[in-house]
Design a protein around this motif. Structure first.
Motif, PDB file in Angstrom:
ATOM      1  N   GLN B  70      -5.068   8.105   2.480  1.00 48.00           N
ATOM      2  CA  GLN B  70      -3.697   8.316   2.012  1.00 48.00           C
ATOM      3  C   GLN B  70      -2.946   7.003   1.793  1.00 48.00           C
ATOM      4  O   GLN B  70      -1.816   7.026   1.342  1.00 48.00           O
ATOM      5  N   THR B  71      -3.556   5.906   2.157  1.00 47.82           N
ATOM      6  CA  THR B  71      -2.790   4.653   2.150  1.00 47.82           C
ATOM      7  C   THR B  71      -3.290   3.643   1.117  1.00 47.82           C
ATOM      8  O   THR B  71      -2.848   2.492   1.111  1.00 47.82           O
ATOM      9  N   GLU B  72      -4.205   4.067   0.247  1.00 47.03           N
ATOM     10  CA  GLU B  72      -4.694   3.144  -0.784  1.00 47.03           C
ATOM     11  C   GLU B  72      -3.785   3.173  -2.009  1.00 47.03           C
ATOM     12  O   GLU B  72      -3.248   4.224  -2.367  1.00 47.03           O
ATOM     13  N   ALA B  73      -3.651   2.036  -2.648  1.00 40.76           N
ATOM     14  CA  ALA B  73      -2.847   1.949  -3.866  1.00 40.76           C
ATOM     15  C   ALA B  73      -3.578   2.636  -5.017  1.00 40.76           C
ATOM     16  O   ALA B  73      -4.812   2.633  -5.066  1.00 40.76           O
ATOM     17  N   ALA B  74      -2.826   3.231  -5.925  1.00 40.26           N
ATOM     18  CA  ALA B  74      -3.438   3.864  -7.094  1.00 40.26           C
ATOM     19  C   ALA B  74      -3.982   2.805  -8.054  1.00 40.26           C
ATOM     20  O   ALA B  74      -4.976   3.026  -8.740  1.00 40.26           O
ATOM     21  N   GLY B 100      -2.426  -4.529  -0.169  1.00 41.32           N
ATOM     22  CA  GLY B 100      -3.156  -3.476  -0.878  1.00 41.32           C
ATOM     23  C   GLY B 100      -4.159  -3.943  -1.921  1.00 41.32           C
ATOM     24  O   GLY B 100      -4.605  -3.132  -2.743  1.00 41.32           O
TER      25      GLY B 100
END
Lengths: 243, 243
Positions: B70-74, B100
């Motif tokens: 849930q914490t990765e950058a798009a 990130g």
């Protein structure tokens, strides 16, 4: 063009003279008559000069052009940082200066593990101000950001709240992004307030809201206390059209 | 929820077991049966688990939910950094991970004063990868950015050029801002290439242009080699809507 910092009084004269540390530096650089140098007062004013009389101990200059510094940001961003451990504050002062911060304000908050006592504060402030001066010189700024220490969290909130955009970053805020906060209305002054190693207390966040600060997120990852202000500052400078 | 990094194979089992370092950590935290933990494979996949059998040496878990981190950058941002002095590269690995970055790629360039020899490289890479892993854990990332070392500047250009936005920052560029480069067309992958302490050589900038990179400015101030990539990364994450 080599840059030298002088006092406002020295900058105001028609024939400024490089003395002391500046003269030693000029000597190392072997500045010769006719060469151009840039004098800055560290307050945002500067002067293009030429060397007219280079001797062994001093360098007399003639003023060619007076102007506002070309390297200052149009937006005034103040960094408000709860006291982190000492080396981190020094890191932030150096980097925030490079990134164009207007001033760096340190203050105590509930979870600060480090806070200089009154006795050592004067010496530390001198050291911090030197770090800002040296970073200004290195990155080509015409203004040295002031390092300011406040005595209380409440005082920091009150001062920070006077900016066009007064923002606090909090890891438990998820709804309001920095972008949302910046894109509602123009701004010329910005305060960016961040917590210490252990974060801000919930009651401190409430106090900030009541003082008029907007609470924002810097994204899904938990940034270290020394990373958050520099990340926010970079983003604000980008948003303001600096690069 | 406490996070533990495990291998992809360990994450795939129905009853993962915390052993070794993870078990020691769980013991310190006094994890009890029924408590929830988060297992991450460091590749972007994670698993919410509950403790079902806490003993003195190991912790057996039951999988509750499998999901993407849930914490990765798009947006996937790759940092390309010419070898700076050792401690600066470590600094950038730690901070870029927090901010990130997808990966951190180091490579040699003409003015690099520091470049690890082949003999010490393996050990150094291990150390750098550990810094990335530890920063990922600290900031709550589900993916550990890979630290990659390339053998030549040309190789770095070729690899960097494959991104949707392949950007090089150069202090003598004044016309093209990062904003201009980002706002011409959508992007999912970005390469940010920066020089070493002494900057990039003019011929290297030409090589980059020929390889398809766009040369941009980060503003009017000269940023240190360790500040530039982190400033650019913060701005790209902001532009991409991360915060």
């Amino acid at each position: 063009m080599t840059r030298f910092f002088v006092t406002t009084e020295e900058l105001a004269t028609d024939s400024p003279i490089l003395t002391g540390e500046n003269a030693r530096h000029a000597k190392v650089l072997r500045l010769k008559n006719g060469e151009a140098v840039l004098l800055c007062d560290g307050q945002g004013q500067e002067c293009v000069c030429t060397v007219t009389d280079a001797t062994a101990d001093s360098f007399v200059l003639a003023v060619q052009e007076r102007r506002a510094s070309q390297t200052e940001a149009a937006v005034q961003v103040s960094i408000y940082m709860a006291f982190p451990k000492a080396d981190k504050l020094e890191h932030v002062i150096q980097k925030a200066t490079e990134l164009g911060a207007y001033e760096i304000v340190a203050f105590p908050s509930g979870r600060c593990v480090s806070k200089p006592d009154d006795k050592s504060l004067k010496k530390k402030l001198e050291r911090w101000q030197k770090i800002a001066a040296s970073a200004s010189e290195q990155c080509g700024r015409g203004r040295i950001p002031e390092v300011i220490v406040l005595g209380s969290f409440t005082e920091a909130l009150k001062r920070a709240a006077t900016a066009d955009k007064a923002l606090m970053f909090y890891e438990n805020e998820q709804a309001v992004t920095l972008r949302m906060a910046l894109q509602t209305g123009a701004y010329k002054t910005v305060s960016l307030l961040t917590g210490p190693e252990g974060g801000l207390e919930e009651r401190e966040v409430e106090m900030a809201r009541n003082a008029g600060l907007q609470v924002c997120t810097l994204g899904k990852r938990i940034l270290r206390c020394e990373t958050a202000p520099l990340c926010a500052l970079s983003a604000v400078m980008y948003d303001a059209g600096e690069f």
